[in-house]
Scaffold this motif. Structure first.
Motif, PDB file in Angstrom:
ATOM      1  N   CYS A  45      -2.439  -3.399   2.405  1.00  0.00           N
ATOM      2  CA  CYS A  45      -1.800  -2.988   3.758  1.00  0.00           C
ATOM      3  C   CYS A  45      -1.098  -3.952   4.584  1.00  0.00           C
ATOM      4  O   CYS A  45      -0.408  -3.562   5.427  1.00  0.00           O
ATOM      5  CB  CYS A  45      -2.658  -2.261   4.661  1.00  0.00           C
ATOM      6  SG  CYS A  45      -3.942  -3.318   5.519  1.00  0.00           S
ATOM      7  N   LYS A  84      -5.749   4.295   2.373  1.00  0.00           N
ATOM      8  CA  LYS A  84      -5.347   3.756   3.522  1.00  0.00           C
ATOM      9  C   LYS A  84      -6.605   3.910   4.572  1.00  0.00           C
ATOM     10  O   LYS A  84      -6.884   5.227   4.815  1.00  0.00           O
ATOM     11  CB  LYS A  84      -3.894   4.311   3.960  1.00  0.00           C
ATOM     12  CG  LYS A  84      -3.610   3.746   5.476  1.00  0.00           C
ATOM     13  CD  LYS A  84      -2.339   4.293   6.046  1.00  0.00           C
ATOM     14  CE  LYS A  84      -0.872   3.608   5.289  1.00  0.00           C
ATOM     15  NZ  LYS A  84       0.316   4.017   5.762  1.00  0.00           N
ATOM     16  N   CYS A 125      -7.922  -0.586   1.102  1.00  0.00           N
ATOM     17  CA  CYS A 125      -6.722  -0.724   0.453  1.00  0.00           C
ATOM     18  C   CYS A 125      -6.558  -1.722  -0.627  1.00  0.00           C
ATOM     19  O   CYS A 125      -5.583  -2.213  -1.082  1.00  0.00           O
ATOM     20  CB  CYS A 125      -5.587  -0.903   1.434  1.00  0.00           C
ATOM     21  SG  CYS A 125      -5.688  -2.545   2.179  1.00  0.00           S
ATOM     22  N   LEU A 131       0.813  -1.358  -0.182  1.00  0.00           N
ATOM     23  CA  LEU A 131      -0.185   0.054  -0.051  1.00  0.00           C
ATOM     24  C   LEU A 131       0.722   1.216   0.076  1.00  0.00           C
ATOM     25  O   LEU A 131       0.739   2.238  -0.701  1.00  0.00           O
ATOM     26  CB  LEU A 131      -0.810  -0.033   1.274  1.00  0.00           C
ATOM     27  CG  LEU A 131      -1.672   1.209   1.560  1.00  0.00           C
ATOM     28  CD1 LEU A 131      -2.747   1.520   0.390  1.00  0.00           C
ATOM     29  CD2 LEU A 131      -2.669   0.930   2.907  1.00  0.00           C
TER      30      LEU A 131
END
Lengths: 175, 316
Positions: free
Chosen positions: A66, A44, A54, A30
């Motif tokens: 992430c 995010k 994400c 990410l």
């Protein structure tokens, strides 16, 4: 424990283009997309795999970007919202979200759309879900199936009914 | 996240050697739990050995009619495997009841077994927790314990194991296959894989330091009606409050494993002889010795009723 950041090179194919990066190994996929490749469409939210904002498509499968390190994706094909469509040529799922008002604030939308595109592929591939009545039959394209499969994408504005309408329309068009 | 060094292992031997060589090294596969915990600095490995390149991503038939599931087989792929759907539907159902589509695409078979508890005090680094910081105390005992264990608890820890898949594996009598740095392999029955907290709740399993899971083997199919019933606070994408995994045969005999009640999937083979007599009789034996808190005592009747519903469904 190393007292300074360890660096590593990684090369990925992002939205069809080979991108080479030299990263602190701690960098999540990410953060690599957003902070290093400036592809800020991917959002995010919680940064802990709980919200789905994400979501990107890696090697054809949706994942939480992430919860994976960029260096774990050497050579992988990554598709983000920027790779699905452009403002001039929207992906059918993007167009359906616009038509059905599948968002309010829009923050979760790139993740919702990446997830939705992959969900239809999963159904096509015959992947069952928690709500599939028969594990051995091809999954059906019901709203209940779509809701279950989209449960990893949270929408704080609660645009869920419109999101399901948008995905249903694209699914119907494909069928 | 604390800094760490990283390498990709090209072979199983290289992977176990790399972890044995470096102090504080860990394997990483799907990473969905480990990276989450690393962000919170609950896990602080100094070195990560990425095992995703190893050839443990296949599910193969075994000579005795079972299945050998590679450690790296993703939860989605295992749940969707035609042989699993046909012969081990309990496993497919348990996998599909867990996490989200995104997480199942990344999470592996071995990693699912190695998940750590979702006890909120384990996650909150401001609170004492014997599992996170041995000797610091347990905040759940006397704290918010609605989701905690009722069986096999200790004065040090009342955390539950969060996996749905492991409950199915327990009912199916799976075996965990491993490799150690000295080249030795072993097969650990799933019943002996997860441990009770005792006075060392920081240790979740009987794996030795640096021991790598290579596969999980399922014995030949046992048939029956297989049902995984998960009771949770949301319809999807939530951990179990309790879960019941059952295999019920035509003559009423069967197997039952429970999730959300202990530090490991809970199965009492002796309780299964009572299954033909119904949920009340079987639950009494399954739940013998339960030590709930005032906040989670509701799990006892909930299990009996859920087991009753499962047995009714199995009878058709």
């Amino acid at each position: 424990m190393p007292d300074h950041a360890a660096m590593s090179d990684v090369s990925m194919v992002v939205n069809g283009q080979t991108r080479k990066l030299s990263l602190d190994v701690r960098t999540t996929l990410l953060d690599a997309l957003r902070e290093h490749l400036h592809l800020t469409g991917t959002k995010k939210g919680c940064d802990h795999g709980q919200c789905g904002a994400c979501t990107v498509i890696v090697e054809g499968q949706r994942i939480n970007s992430c919860l994976t390190l960029a260096v774990m994706h050497e050579g992988d094909n990554v598709t983000t919202i920027e790779g699905l469509g452009t403002p001039a040529t929207l992906h059918p799922m993007q167009a359906a979200f616009v038509k059905h008002d599948g968002y309010q604030c829009g923050y979760c939308t790139p993740g919702q759309i990446c997830s939705a595109v992959a969900v239809l592929d999963e159904i096509k591939a015959g992947v069952p879900s928690h709500v599939s009545a028969d594990l051995l039959a091809p999954p059906t394209l019901t709203a209940m199936e779509l809701r279950e499969r989209m449960s990893g994408n949270i929408c704080r504005c609660a645009a869920y009914p419109n999101i399901i309408d948008a995905i249903s329309e694209v699914a119907g068009r494909k069928a | 996240m604390r800094s760490f060094t990283y390498e990709r292992a090209a072979s199983p031997a290289e992977a176990v050697a790399a972890v044995a060589r470096a102090e504080g090294a860990r394997f990483i596969a799907g990473g969905t739990n480990l990276l989450d915990l690393m962000k919170l600095e609950i896990e602080t490995p100094a070195h990560l050995v990425d095992v995703n390149g190893l050839a443990f991503d296949k599910t193969e038939a075994t000579a005795d009619g079972g299945l050998r599931v590679g450690a790296l087989v993703r939860n989605t792929d295992l749940a969707a495997d035609q042989r699993v759907r046909r012969d081990y539907p309990l496993l497919s159902r348990a996998l599909l009841a867990g996490a989200s589509g995104q997480l199942r695409n990344k999470a592996t078979t071995a990693g699912n077994l190695l998940q750590r508890t979702r006890c909120p005090y384990f996650y909150d680094t401001n609170q004492p927790c014997n599992k996170r910081q041995p000797g610091s105390g347990c905040s759940a005992i006397g704290g918010f314990s609605r989701n905690h264990a009722i069986l096999g608890t200790s004065d040090a820890c009342i955390a539950t194991h969060p996996s749905d898949m492991a409950v199915a594996m327990r009912a199916l009598d799976a075996t965990v296959e491993t490799l150690r740095a000295d080249g030795r392999t072993r097969s650990i029955p799933i019943a002996e894989f997860h441990r009770l907290p005792g006075d060392s709740p920081q240790i979740d399993t009987t794996l030795l330091p640096g021991e790598l899971i290579t596969a999980v083997t399922l014995p030949k199919p046992v048939g029956g009606t297989q049902i995984y019933r998960k009771v949770r606070d949301r319809a999807s994408y939530a951990f179990a409050v309790i879960s019941v995994g059952a295999i019920v045969q035509r003559d009423g005999s069967g197997r039952v494993a429970l999730g959300g009640v202990a530090h490991k999937p809970w199965r009492v083979e002796a309780a299964e002889t009572a299954l033909p007599r119904g949920a009340k009789a079987a639950a009494a034996l399954l739940l013998a010795g339960a030590n709930p808190t005032p906040q989670n005592a509701f799990k006892l009747p909930l299990i009996e009723r859920t087991l009753g519903a499962v047995l009714s469904e199995a009878r058709g």
